[in-house]
Each structure stands twice: as structure tokens, then as C-alpha cells.
Design an enzyme around this catalytic site. Structure first.
Site, PDB file in Angstrom:
ATOM      1  N   ASN A   7       0.986  -1.021  -0.475  1.00 32.90           N
ATOM      2  CA  ASN A   7      -0.005  -0.461  -0.299  1.00 32.90           C
ATOM      3  C   ASN A   7       0.920   1.489  -0.068  1.00 32.90           C
ATOM      4  O   ASN A   7       1.321   1.295   1.056  1.00 32.90           O
ATOM      5  CB  ASN A   7      -0.458   0.238   0.897  1.00 32.90           C
ATOM      6  CG  ASN A   7      -2.093   0.585   1.271  1.00 32.90           C
ATOM      7  OD1 ASN A   7      -2.124   2.117   0.731  1.00 32.90           O
ATOM      8  ND2 ASN A   7      -2.680   0.786   2.180  1.00 32.90           N
ATOM      9  N   ARG A  75      -2.583  -1.667  -3.506  1.00 37.36           N
ATOM     10  CA  ARG A  75      -4.273  -0.805  -3.638  1.00 37.36           C
ATOM     11  C   ARG A  75      -3.466  -0.070  -4.205  1.00 37.36           C
ATOM     12  O   ARG A  75      -2.573   0.616  -4.353  1.00 37.36           O
ATOM     13  CB  ARG A  75      -3.359  -0.443  -1.533  1.00 37.36           C
ATOM     14  CG  ARG A  75      -4.901   0.717  -1.956  1.00 37.36           C
ATOM     15  CD  ARG A  75      -5.064   0.599  -0.533  1.00 37.36           C
ATOM     16  NE  ARG A  75      -6.107   2.024  -0.158  1.00 37.36           N
ATOM     17  CZ  ARG A  75      -5.966   3.166  -0.077  1.00 37.36           C
ATOM     18  NH1 ARG A  75      -4.969   3.413   0.699  1.00 37.36           N
ATOM     19  NH2 ARG A  75      -7.198   4.032   0.220  1.00 37.36           N
ATOM     20  N   HIS A 164     -12.501   3.527  -0.332  1.00 38.04           N
ATOM     21  CA  HIS A 164     -12.441   2.881   0.843  1.00 38.04           C
ATOM     22  C   HIS A 164     -13.474   1.341   0.440  1.00 38.04           C
ATOM     23  O   HIS A 164     -14.196   0.691   1.047  1.00 38.04           O
ATOM     24  CB  HIS A 164     -13.805   2.961   1.905  1.00 38.04           C
ATOM     25  CG  HIS A 164     -12.202   4.172   2.975  1.00 38.04           C
ATOM     26  ND1 HIS A 164     -13.590   5.123   3.617  1.00 38.04           N
ATOM     27  CD2 HIS A 164     -11.820   4.301   2.965  1.00 38.04           C
ATOM     28  CE1 HIS A 164     -12.504   6.269   3.838  1.00 38.04           C
ATOM     29  NE2 HIS A 164     -11.705   5.964   3.774  1.00 38.04           N
ATOM     30  N   ARG A 225     -11.878  16.890   6.842  1.00 30.02           N
ATOM     31  CA  ARG A 225     -12.532  17.161   5.857  1.00 30.02           C
ATOM     32  C   ARG A 225     -14.040  17.523   6.183  1.00 30.02           C
ATOM     33  O   ARG A 225     -14.349  16.705   7.346  1.00 30.02           O
ATOM     34  CB  ARG A 225     -12.283  15.993   4.578  1.00 30.02           C
ATOM     35  CG  ARG A 225     -11.062  15.684   4.103  1.00 30.02           C
ATOM     36  CD  ARG A 225     -11.279  14.523   2.997  1.00 30.02           C
ATOM     37  NE  ARG A 225     -10.577  13.286   3.985  1.00 30.02           N
ATOM     38  CZ  ARG A 225      -9.760  11.894   3.450  1.00 30.02           C
ATOM     39  NH1 ARG A 225     -11.044  11.259   2.533  1.00 30.02           N
ATOM     40  NH2 ARG A 225      -9.496  11.537   3.811  1.00 30.02           N
ATOM     41  N   GLU A 348      -8.134  -4.051   5.346  1.00 33.78           N
ATOM     42  CA  GLU A 348      -8.371  -4.216   4.069  1.00 33.78           C
ATOM     43  C   GLU A 348      -6.706  -4.564   3.281  1.00 33.78           C
ATOM     44  O   GLU A 348      -7.179  -5.520   2.201  1.00 33.78           O
ATOM     45  CB  GLU A 348      -7.773  -2.906   3.900  1.00 33.78           C
ATOM     46  CG  GLU A 348      -8.907  -1.704   3.645  1.00 33.78           C
ATOM     47  CD  GLU A 348      -8.789  -0.054   3.866  1.00 33.78           C
ATOM     48  OE1 GLU A 348      -8.224   0.204   5.077  1.00 33.78           O
ATOM     49  OE2 GLU A 348      -8.773   0.382   3.120  1.00 33.78           O
TER      50      GLU A 348
END
Ligand code: AMP
Length: 365
Positions: A7, A75, A164, A225, A348
Site C-alpha cells: 500500500n 492497493r 474505501h 474534511r 484491508e
């Protein structure tokens, strides 16, 4: 079978080496190469980072010989509308990942740097790309289109993509195991609440809507955010504060959310602590965060026509009984019965390893 999962972030490379034989999900080595590109860092760039990763694996005894690794799973954040499934990497796949860098300028180029670095050092080992956006490609057009002039979609592929995906897919599979029901008989709402936050409506194992959009800025309130906002407010701020596009982007992505409202921190643990000690701004940040979650769960509950379980995951989702209980209470009120609420740790990397294995299984047997 030994599967290396990589990743690549903008200044880091995370890896996990799995041994997936005999239904075991053993991690045989893992590590993090940080501060890539910084002045005194060991790795000047991602290619050098991969070199360090190789010595780390050998030092940790993950394998004695690199050729013991059967396949590498990467990823990749953005697969646009092209990649609905994991892909065995070849020159054409690389070309398209590069093309979608326009849609994910912070992520796809570094994901690609990792892939290219690996092709150099592991030239005989097949590599697979797992896209964050792929799981959401089942979202119907009425949910993914923005009500803008259609030419922007045609010209720029401007639409909701969602992110995601690997985590939402993993959580759905785990929920199916925990509930003892096949995925194709389940309606689920999965809430990934971490540094980034997103909620997905999953019908029969397929994503039918998700809160993040064209970029990971849309939807829930997050650490820094803002999530959903009236776009006209953005024009108003830019005009009155004289901000450039880049400066405004910085406000929306890095100065807003929990940090912007509390003025204290983007870390949910800190917000919770200050809230408990009576800080009003931290309390407002907490309430807004939870309110947005309720709003999305409510909308997806309606879209799905009921739900078998609401699942929570991510650093915040896995560790916040306060939020989970607040949602449980609302669910009891609207459904009139006990709707299952599950807290499931996400993994993940394991999901990437499993998806990677599926791509090469036949070839390697
Ligand atoms: P993630 O992106 O999944 O690693 O989640 C990171 C975020 O999870 C951090 O920014 C924290 O706000 C939050 N977090 C981590 N541990 C906890 C905890 N024990 N309780 C509440 N929030 C946590």
C-alpha cells in the site's frame, strides 16, 4: 501461498506478507517505510523504498528467497469506470492507472510508483491491482450522477466514484459470516469511520450507494474534511477572503471537519476527552459528526427498504461505543425491533491478499 500486499502512500510504503495456505491467514512479515523523499530519509523515492522493503522482508525472515513470493497485490485508489474487478497488471493496466491519475492526483501516481518499483525488483512475480473504487462500480446511474450539465460527465467522467471499497467489501463478508446468512440475502449499511469516513448501502453483496463522491471529500464530516456542503458557500468564502483554488482546497480538505469545528484536534479521541470535560466546541464537533452518520444511515435504510445490520469499522467505528449506542437507539425507534449493530475490525490488506489470490489462483495451481 505467500502473497505480498503493498500500500503506497505519498510518503510511505506499508506492506504485509501473508501465507494464505490451508485457510490460514498468517502474517509472516509486515513493515512500514516512512518519510520517503524527505531530506535525510533512507528512501529517496518509491523505487528505493521497495528496495528497503525487500531487505526488511529478508531481515525479518519472512522468506529466505524472494521467489517464494507467489504474487504481489497493490492497493490502487482510482480505477475510474474501467476497472470493476482486480486486474493482473500489464502495460495496458499501467497506462490506464496513469490515465486515472487525473482523478486521484495524490494517490494514483504513488500507487503506480510502487507497481513500477516492484516490476523492477520482482520481475518474475505476477502483480495484481486492487482498486478502492471497484466495489462501488455497481452503484446505479441515478445515484452516481451529479445533476450538472451532462457534458461534464461525458468530457471528464465527473460522477460519484466512492472510496474505501476494499474495507466496505471486507466488512460485508465478515457481517455475512457473523450473521450466518449468505451475502445475497442481506441488506447492510457499512460505516467506515477512520481518518476518512464513508458509509455504504450494500444490497445482496453489491454497493448501491456510498457517501464519498468524485473525491473523498463528499459525505460525512471527517477529521479535517468538511463533507457535504452547499457549493455556493465555497464561492462566498473564496470571494470574501480572496482565496485561490489551492487555498480553498486546503481549507475544505485539511482545515475543516472535527478540527475546524472544535479548533482543537482532528483526532476523535481528543475530541471525546475535551467534550467530556465540558468543552462546548468539542461537544458541537461530536454532535455534528454523529448527526451526519444518522442522516446517511437513515437515507440508506430507506433506499434499501430496511436493513439486516448496520456495521461499524475503522479507528473511530471500532472504538466508540457512544456512537454505536446512539445509532442503536434510533434504529430501535424506526424499525420497531432490534436491528443488528455489529462492530467489525477492518483488514484491508487481508481483503487485498484474498482478492489477489483469486486472480492468480488458476494460473499458479
Ligand atoms: P484509521 O484511519 O482507521 O486508522 O482511524 C484513525 C482515527 O481513529 C484517528 O484519527 C482517531 O481519531 C480514531 N481512533 C483511534 N483509536 C481510537 C479510539 N480508541 N477511540 C476513538 N477513536 C479512535
Amino acid at each position: 501461498m505467500k502473497i505480498l500486499v503493498i500500500n503506497c502512500g505519498s510518503s510511505s510504503i506499508k506492506y504485509k506478507l501473508f501465507d494464505l495456505d490451508n485457510n490460514q491467514n498468517n502474517i509472516i512479515a509486515k513493515g512500514l517505510i516512512e518519510r520517503i523523499g524527505e531530506p535525510k530519509a533512507l528512501a529517496r523515492d518509491h523505487s528505493q523504498g521497495i528496495k528497503i522493503l525487500i531487505s526488511d522482508i529478508l531481515n525479518k525472515g519472512g522468506v529466505k528467497d524472494l521467489n517464494e513470493i507467489s504474487v504481489i497485490g497493490h492497493r490502487v485508489v482510482h480505477g475510474g469506470e474501467t476497472f470493476l474487478k482486480p486486474q493482473l497488471i500489464n502495460a495496458e493496466v499501467i497506462r490506464k492507472i496513469r490515465k486515472y491519475a487525473q482523478l486521484a492526483p495524490l494517490h494514483n501516481p504513488v500507487n503506480l510508483a510502487g507497481i513500477i518499483g516492484c516490476r523492477r525488483f520482482f520481475s518474475r512475480i505476477p502483480q495484481v491491482a486492487i482498486f478502492d473504487t471497484a466495489f462501488h462500480q455497481s452503484i446505479p446511474e441515478e445515484a452516481y450522477m451529479y445533476a450538472l450539465p451532462k457534458r461534464y460527465y461525458k468530457k471528464y467522467k465527473l460522477r460519484k466514484y466512492g472510496f474505501h471499497g476494499t474495507s466496505h467489501q471486507f466488512i460485508a463478508r465478515q457481517a455475512s459470516k457473523l450473521l450466518g446468512k449468505p451475502l445475497n440475502k442481506l441488506k447492510l449499511i457499512t460505516c467506515h469511520l477512520g481518518n476518512g469516513c464513508s458509509i455504504t448501502a450494500i444490497d445482496k453483496g453489491k454497493s448501491i450507494d456510498t457517501s464519498m463522491g468524485f473525491t473523498p471529500l463528499e459525505g460525512l464530516m471527517m477529521g479535517t474534511r468538511c463533507g457535504d456542503i452547499d457549493v455556493a458557500a465555497v464561492f462566498y468564502i473564496m470571494k470574501n477572503e480572496g482565496l485561490s483554488l489551492l487555498e480553498m482546497d486546503n481549507v475544505l480538505n485539511r482545515k475543516s471537519g472535527l478540527l475546524g469545528i472544535s479548533g482543537i484536534s482532528n483526532d476523535f479521541r481528543v475530541i471525546r476527552k475535551f467534550r467530556k470535560s465540558g468543552n462546548l466546541s468539542a461537544n458541537l464537533a461530536w454532535k455534528m459528526f454523529v448527526y451526519r452518520i444518522k442522516k446517511y444511515i437513515g437515507a440508506y435504510y430507506f433506499i434499501l427498504g430496511g436493513v439486516d445490520a448496520v456495521c461499524f469499522t475503522g479507528g473511530i467505528g471500532e472504538n466508540s461505543p457512544g456512537i454505536v449506542n446512539a445509532i442503536k437507539q434510533v434504529l430501535v425507534k424506526i424499525s420497531g425491533k432490534e436491528t443488528k449493530v455489529l462492530v467489525i475490525p477492518t483488514d484491508e490488506e487481508l481483503m487485498i491478499a484474498k482478492l489477489t489470490y483469486k486472480v492468480v489462483k488458476k494460473k499458479l495451481k
